[in-house]
Design a protein around this motif. Structure first.
Motif, PDB file in Angstrom:
ATOM      1  N   ASP A 180      28.784  58.727  39.642  1.00  0.00           N
ATOM      2  CA  ASP A 180      27.704  58.235  40.486  1.00  0.00           C
ATOM      3  C   ASP A 180      27.585  56.717  40.423  1.00  0.00           C
ATOM      4  O   ASP A 180      27.227  56.072  41.410  1.00  0.00           O
ATOM      5  CB  ASP A 180      26.375  58.879  40.092  1.00  0.00           C
ATOM      6  N   ASN A 181      27.837  56.133  39.254  1.00  0.00           N
ATOM      7  CA  ASN A 181      27.793  54.679  39.117  1.00  0.00           C
ATOM      8  C   ASN A 181      29.035  54.063  39.751  1.00  0.00           C
ATOM      9  O   ASN A 181      30.160  54.460  39.432  1.00  0.00           O
ATOM     10  CB  ASN A 181      27.730  54.262  37.644  1.00  0.00           C
ATOM     11  N   GLU A 182      28.827  53.108  40.647  1.00  0.00           N
ATOM     12  CA  GLU A 182      29.944  52.463  41.339  1.00  0.00           C
ATOM     13  C   GLU A 182      30.079  51.008  40.904  1.00  0.00           C
ATOM     14  O   GLU A 182      29.078  50.293  40.799  1.00  0.00           O
ATOM     15  CB  GLU A 182      29.741  52.504  42.858  1.00  0.00           C
ATOM     16  N   LEU A 183      31.299  50.582  40.673  1.00  0.00           N
ATOM     17  CA  LEU A 183      31.616  49.167  40.486  1.00  0.00           C
ATOM     18  C   LEU A 183      32.356  48.726  41.741  1.00  0.00           C
ATOM     19  O   LEU A 183      33.532  49.028  41.928  1.00  0.00           O
ATOM     20  CB  LEU A 183      32.490  48.944  39.256  1.00  0.00           C
ATOM     21  N   ARG A 184      31.633  48.068  42.632  1.00  0.00           N
ATOM     22  CA  ARG A 184      32.232  47.631  43.898  1.00  0.00           C
ATOM     23  C   ARG A 184      32.737  46.197  43.737  1.00  0.00           C
ATOM     24  O   ARG A 184      31.976  45.290  43.391  1.00  0.00           O
ATOM     25  CB  ARG A 184      31.224  47.751  45.042  1.00  0.00           C
ATOM     26  N   LEU A 185      34.016  46.004  44.029  1.00  0.00           N
ATOM     27  CA  LEU A 185      34.676  44.725  43.819  1.00  0.00           C
ATOM     28  C   LEU A 185      34.956  44.034  45.141  1.00  0.00           C
ATOM     29  O   LEU A 185      35.305  44.677  46.136  1.00  0.00           O
ATOM     30  CB  LEU A 185      36.005  44.927  43.069  1.00  0.00           C
ATOM     31  N   GLY A 186      34.778  42.726  45.150  1.00  0.00           N
ATOM     32  CA  GLY A 186      35.191  41.899  46.267  1.00  0.00           C
ATOM     33  C   GLY A 186      36.252  40.933  45.783  1.00  0.00           C
ATOM     34  O   GLY A 186      36.201  40.451  44.641  1.00  0.00           O
ATOM     35  N   LEU A 187      37.233  40.654  46.619  1.00  0.00           N
ATOM     36  CA  LEU A 187      38.352  39.795  46.244  1.00  0.00           C
ATOM     37  C   LEU A 187      38.465  38.659  47.249  1.00  0.00           C
ATOM     38  O   LEU A 187      38.663  38.899  48.441  1.00  0.00           O
ATOM     39  CB  LEU A 187      39.643  40.618  46.223  1.00  0.00           C
ATOM     40  N   ALA A 188      38.279  37.418  46.779  1.00  0.00           N
ATOM     41  CA  ALA A 188      38.418  36.236  47.638  1.00  0.00           C
ATOM     42  C   ALA A 188      39.751  35.567  47.312  1.00  0.00           C
ATOM     43  O   ALA A 188      39.974  35.124  46.190  1.00  0.00           O
ATOM     44  CB  ALA A 188      37.262  35.265  47.398  1.00  0.00           C
ATOM     45  N   MET A 189      40.627  35.496  48.308  1.00  0.00           N
ATOM     46  CA  MET A 189      42.003  35.027  48.104  1.00  0.00           C
ATOM     47  C   MET A 189      42.189  33.659  48.743  1.00  0.00           C
ATOM     48  O   MET A 189      42.160  33.514  49.966  1.00  0.00           O
ATOM     49  CB  MET A 189      42.982  36.016  48.726  1.00  0.00           C
ATOM     50  N   ASN A 190      42.395  32.633  47.900  1.00  0.00           N
ATOM     51  CA  ASN A 190      42.600  31.266  48.371  1.00  0.00           C
ATOM     52  C   ASN A 190      43.937  31.089  49.075  1.00  0.00           C
ATOM     53  O   ASN A 190      44.864  31.869  48.881  1.00  0.00           O
ATOM     54  CB  ASN A 190      42.584  30.292  47.196  1.00  0.00           C
ATOM     55  N   GLY A 191      44.010  30.011  49.850  1.00  0.00           N
ATOM     56  CA  GLY A 191      45.307  29.544  50.323  1.00  0.00           C
ATOM     57  C   GLY A 191      45.937  28.702  49.223  1.00  0.00           C
ATOM     58  O   GLY A 191      45.285  28.309  48.264  1.00  0.00           O
ATOM     59  N   GLY A 192      47.212  28.389  49.376  1.00  0.00           N
ATOM     60  CA  GLY A 192      47.859  27.567  48.360  1.00  0.00           C
ATOM     61  C   GLY A 192      49.346  27.790  48.224  1.00  0.00           C
ATOM     62  O   GLY A 192      49.912  27.604  47.146  1.00  0.00           O
ATOM     63  N   ILE A 193      50.020  28.195  49.285  1.00  0.00           N
ATOM     64  CA  ILE A 193      51.487  28.316  49.340  1.00  0.00           C
ATOM     65  C   ILE A 193      51.989  29.216  48.210  1.00  0.00           C
ATOM     66  O   ILE A 193      51.773  30.411  48.238  1.00  0.00           O
ATOM     67  CB  ILE A 193      52.153  26.918  49.320  1.00  0.00           C
ATOM     68  N   ALA A 194      52.628  28.652  47.178  1.00  0.00           N
ATOM     69  CA  ALA A 194      53.218  29.462  46.114  1.00  0.00           C
ATOM     70  C   ALA A 194      52.166  30.197  45.287  1.00  0.00           C
ATOM     71  O   ALA A 194      52.497  31.136  44.562  1.00  0.00           O
ATOM     72  CB  ALA A 194      54.081  28.584  45.199  1.00  0.00           C
ATOM     73  N   LYS A 226      24.210  54.155  42.836  1.00  0.00           N
ATOM     74  CA  LYS A 226      23.875  53.068  41.928  1.00  0.00           C
ATOM     75  C   LYS A 226      25.069  52.116  41.868  1.00  0.00           C
ATOM     76  O   LYS A 226      26.160  52.508  41.448  1.00  0.00           O
ATOM     77  CB  LYS A 226      23.548  53.603  40.540  1.00  0.00           C
ATOM     78  N   THR A 227      24.867  50.882  42.293  1.00  0.00           N
ATOM     79  CA  THR A 227      25.987  49.983  42.550  1.00  0.00           C
ATOM     80  C   THR A 227      25.907  48.717  41.705  1.00  0.00           C
ATOM     81  O   THR A 227      24.871  48.064  41.646  1.00  0.00           O
ATOM     82  CB  THR A 227      26.030  49.584  44.038  1.00  0.00           C
ATOM     83  N   HIS A 228      27.002  48.393  41.071  1.00  0.00           N
ATOM     84  CA  HIS A 228      27.193  47.106  40.431  1.00  0.00           C
ATOM     85  C   HIS A 228      28.277  46.398  41.233  1.00  0.00           C
ATOM     86  O   HIS A 228      29.299  46.993  41.562  1.00  0.00           O
ATOM     87  CB  HIS A 228      27.634  47.267  38.975  1.00  0.00           C
ATOM     88  N   ARG A 229      28.064  45.143  41.547  1.00  0.00           N
ATOM     89  CA  ARG A 229      29.031  44.442  42.386  1.00  0.00           C
ATOM     90  C   ARG A 229      29.515  43.167  41.715  1.00  0.00           C
ATOM     91  O   ARG A 229      28.724  42.437  41.117  1.00  0.00           O
ATOM     92  CB  ARG A 229      28.428  44.111  43.760  1.00  0.00           C
ATOM     93  N   ALA A 230      30.807  42.913  41.826  1.00  0.00           N
ATOM     94  CA  ALA A 230      31.397  41.685  41.295  1.00  0.00           C
ATOM     95  C   ALA A 230      32.362  41.117  42.327  1.00  0.00           C
ATOM     96  O   ALA A 230      33.059  41.861  43.019  1.00  0.00           O
ATOM     97  CB  ALA A 230      32.140  41.953  39.978  1.00  0.00           C
ATOM     98  N   LEU A 231      32.387  39.796  42.462  1.00  0.00           N
ATOM     99  CA  LEU A 231      33.349  39.114  43.321  1.00  0.00           C
ATOM    100  C   LEU A 231      34.386  38.433  42.445  1.00  0.00           C
ATOM    101  O   LEU A 231      34.047  37.696  41.516  1.00  0.00           O
ATOM    102  CB  LEU A 231      32.644  38.069  44.195  1.00  0.00           C
ATOM    103  N   LEU A 232      35.642  38.689  42.728  1.00  0.00           N
ATOM    104  CA  LEU A 232      36.740  38.069  41.999  1.00  0.00           C
ATOM    105  C   LEU A 232      37.318  36.952  42.849  1.00  0.00           C
ATOM    106  O   LEU A 232      37.784  37.192  43.961  1.00  0.00           O
ATOM    107  CB  LEU A 232      37.824  39.094  41.671  1.00  0.00           C
ATOM    108  N   LEU A 233      37.284  35.740  42.351  1.00  0.00           N
ATOM    109  CA  LEU A 233      37.812  34.588  43.067  1.00  0.00           C
ATOM    110  C   LEU A 233      39.128  34.160  42.437  1.00  0.00           C
ATOM    111  O   LEU A 233      39.171  33.758  41.274  1.00  0.00           O
ATOM    112  CB  LEU A 233      36.815  33.419  43.022  1.00  0.00           C
ATOM    113  N   VAL A 234      40.203  34.272  43.192  1.00  0.00           N
ATOM    114  CA  VAL A 234      41.514  33.855  42.705  1.00  0.00           C
ATOM    115  C   VAL A 234      41.664  32.371  42.989  1.00  0.00           C
ATOM    116  O   VAL A 234      41.798  31.951  44.141  1.00  0.00           O
ATOM    117  CB  VAL A 234      42.644  34.654  43.382  1.00  0.00           C
ATOM    118  N   GLN A 235      41.640  31.560  41.939  1.00  0.00           N
ATOM    119  CA  GLN A 235      41.579  30.104  42.084  1.00  0.00           C
ATOM    120  C   GLN A 235      42.632  29.457  41.190  1.00  0.00           C
ATOM    121  O   GLN A 235      42.829  29.869  40.048  1.00  0.00           O
ATOM    122  CB  GLN A 235      40.187  29.605  41.678  1.00  0.00           C
TER     123      GLN A 235
END
Length: 377
Positions: free
Chosen positions: A9-23, A257-266
Motif C-alpha cells: 500500500d505504501n508507494e515510493l514514487r520517483l521522478g527522474l530529471a535528466m540533464n543535457g551534457g553530451i557524454a 499513501k505516497t512518498h515522493r522523491a525527485l532524482l536529479l542527475v547532475q
C-alpha cells in the motif's frame, strides 16, 4: 527483462530529471538503468522492497538534450517491460563520433550524421515492441514524460494582466509531453490521426527525442510530425529540467499513501573556494563554456518551486485535518469542494483529481563519488 516485485500500500514514487551534457548521457543511462532495476525489484532490490514494505514506482521523467533521448528510452523500456541493456550498446557503439560521419557522396546537413544512431534506436524500440506483443501487455504504464525543446522560429504567447490589457511575448521555449498511452506503440491502431494523416506513435517518440537533442550545427534541426514546426536542442533554454519535473508532480494524482522523491542527475558541481574568490577565466574557458551555460541555470527556480509545493502541501494537510475545515468542506457542496481542494493542493489541470501528496525531497546524483553522499545512502 521485467520482474514484478510484491505490491504494498505504501508507494515510493520517483521522478527522474535528466540533464543535457553530451557524454554525460552515458552516466545518465547507468543511473536510469539502476532505477529501472529498483522499480522492477531486480537482484538485491527485491529484499529491500520487502523489508521496507514499499512499492517503488517511476512515474515522472523530464529530460533535455541528451538526457531527453535517455528519458524516451527509459519510458519505452518501462512500457514494454523490455531490456535496457541494448541502449548501452547504442550509446557506446552507434553514438561513436567516428561512426557519425557523412559519406563522401552525401551532402552534409550538419557536423554529424544522425541516420546510423536513429536506425540503432529504432532497432531497439522494435525489439521491445515485439517483447510487449509476446508478453501480451495491454495496459499502459503509469508514467508522465516531459521533454524540453527549442522552437527555432519561436511562437507567440498571450495573456491578460489584472487591468485587462493583453500581454504578448515571443518565446522559443517548448515542452512536449507523453503519457503511458503514447508508449503503447505495439497496439493495433496506435497511429495518431492529424488532417487525414496517420502518424505512428513510435515515429512521434523518436522525433521528440531528436528534437530535444538537436544541438545547433552538430545535428540538423528536426521538424515535428504533429506541429510541423522546426525544433532544436532543449538545453539551449533549460538544460536542467528539474523545474519541469516539479511542475509535473503538482498535477500527478496518487491514491495510496505516497512518498515522493525527485532524482536529479547532475555532473560534478563547481566547488567554491574558501575565500569565494575565483581566478579570471581565460578566453578559451569563456568560449568553451557557452554550450553548457544553461546547465545549472534552472536548478534554483526549480528548488524554490518544490519548496513552495511542500509548503502548500503542509497548509493543505493542516486545513483538511482540522475538524472545522472538514465540516465546512462537507457543507459547501461537491463542485465547490473539489474546486477548493484543487486550489489548496496546487492542481492546475482542469480535469485532474485532487490528491493529498506527501512532501517531495530532492536527491542529487553526482558524477564523482561524494563520500558524504555515499555515507548517507
Amino acid at each position: 527483462m521485467s520482474t514484478s516485485p510484491q505490491s504494498f500500500d505504501n508507494e515510493l514514487r520517483l521522478g527522474l530529471a535528466m540533464n543535457g551534457g553530451i557524454a554525460l548521457v552515458l552516466y545518465q543511462a547507468g543511473v536510469a538503468h539502476e532505477v529501472l532495476q529498483l522499480v522492477r525489484g531486480a537482484g538485491v532490490y527485491d529484499e529491500v522492497i520487502n523489508k521496507c514494505e514499499v512499492t517503488p514506482i517511476l512515474d515522472i521523467i523530464s529530460g533535455a538534450s541528451a538526457g531527453g533521448i535517455a528519458a524516451v528510452m527509459v519510458g519505452h523500456t518501462l512500457a514494454t517491460e523490455g531490456d535496457f541493456d541494448e541502449f548501452h550498446k547504442v550509446w557506446i557503439v552507434d553514438a561513436d563520433v567516428a561512426k557519425m560521419q557523412y559519406g563522401s557522396t552525401t551532402e552534409p546537413k550538419s557536423l554529424l550524421a544522425t541516420d546510423g544512431l536513429i536506425n540503432a534506436v529504432k532497432r531497439v524500440f522494435l525489439d521491445q515492441k515485439q517483447n510487449a506483443v509476446k508478453n501480451n501487455i495491454v495496459n499502459p504504464v503509469d508514467i508522465e514524460l516531459r521533454l524540453c525543446r527549442t522552437d527555432f522560429y519561436g511562437h507567440w504567447m498571450e495573456s491578460t494582466d489584472s487591468l485587462g490589457a493583453k500581454i504578448q511575448v515571443q518565446s522559443q521555449a517548448s515542452v512536449v509531453g507523453f503519457d503511458g498511452n503514447d508508449f503503447m506503440t505495439w497496439m493495433p491502431n496506435s497511429e495518431i490521426e492529424l488532417n487525414k494523416e496517420k502518424i505512428p506513435r513510435l515515429d512521434r517518440l523518436i522525433a521528440a527525442a531528436l528534437e530535444t537533442s538537436a544541438f545547433p550545427a552538430a545535428w540538423p534541426a528536426v521538424q515535428d510530425p504533429i506541429t510541423k514546426r522546426w525544433y532544436m536542442d532543449g538545453g539551449l533554454w533549460n538544460n536542467s529540467p528539474l523545474d519541469i519535473a516539479v511542475n509535473t508532480v503538482k498535477d500527478k494524482p496518487a491514491f495510496n499513501k505516497t512518498h515522493r522523491a525527485l532524482l536529479l542527475v547532475q555532473p560534478e558541481p563547481v566547488i567554491e573556494t574558501e575565500d569565494n574568490i575565483s581566478p579570471q577565466p581565460t578566453v578559451f574557458q569563456e568560449v568553451s563554456s557557452v554550450p553548457m551555460m544553461g546547465l545549472n541555470g534552472n536548478l534554483w527556480p526549480g528548488i524554490q518551486s518544490l519548496l513552495n509545493l511542500n509548503q502548500r502541501a503542509d497548509i493543505f494537510k493542516s486545513i483538511v485535518s482540522d475538524p472545522k475545515s472538514k465540516a465546512y468542506l462537507d457543507d459547501i457542496g461537491c463542485e465547490q469542494k473539489v474546486l477548493a481542494i484543487k486550489q489548496l493542493s496546487s492542481i492546475s489541470k482542469e480535469n485532474a483529481e485532487p490528491t493529498l501528496l506527501n512532501n517531495v525531497r530532492i536527491q542529487r546524483i553526482f558524477l564523482d563519488n561524494d563520500p558524504w553522499l555515499v555515507g548517507r545512502w
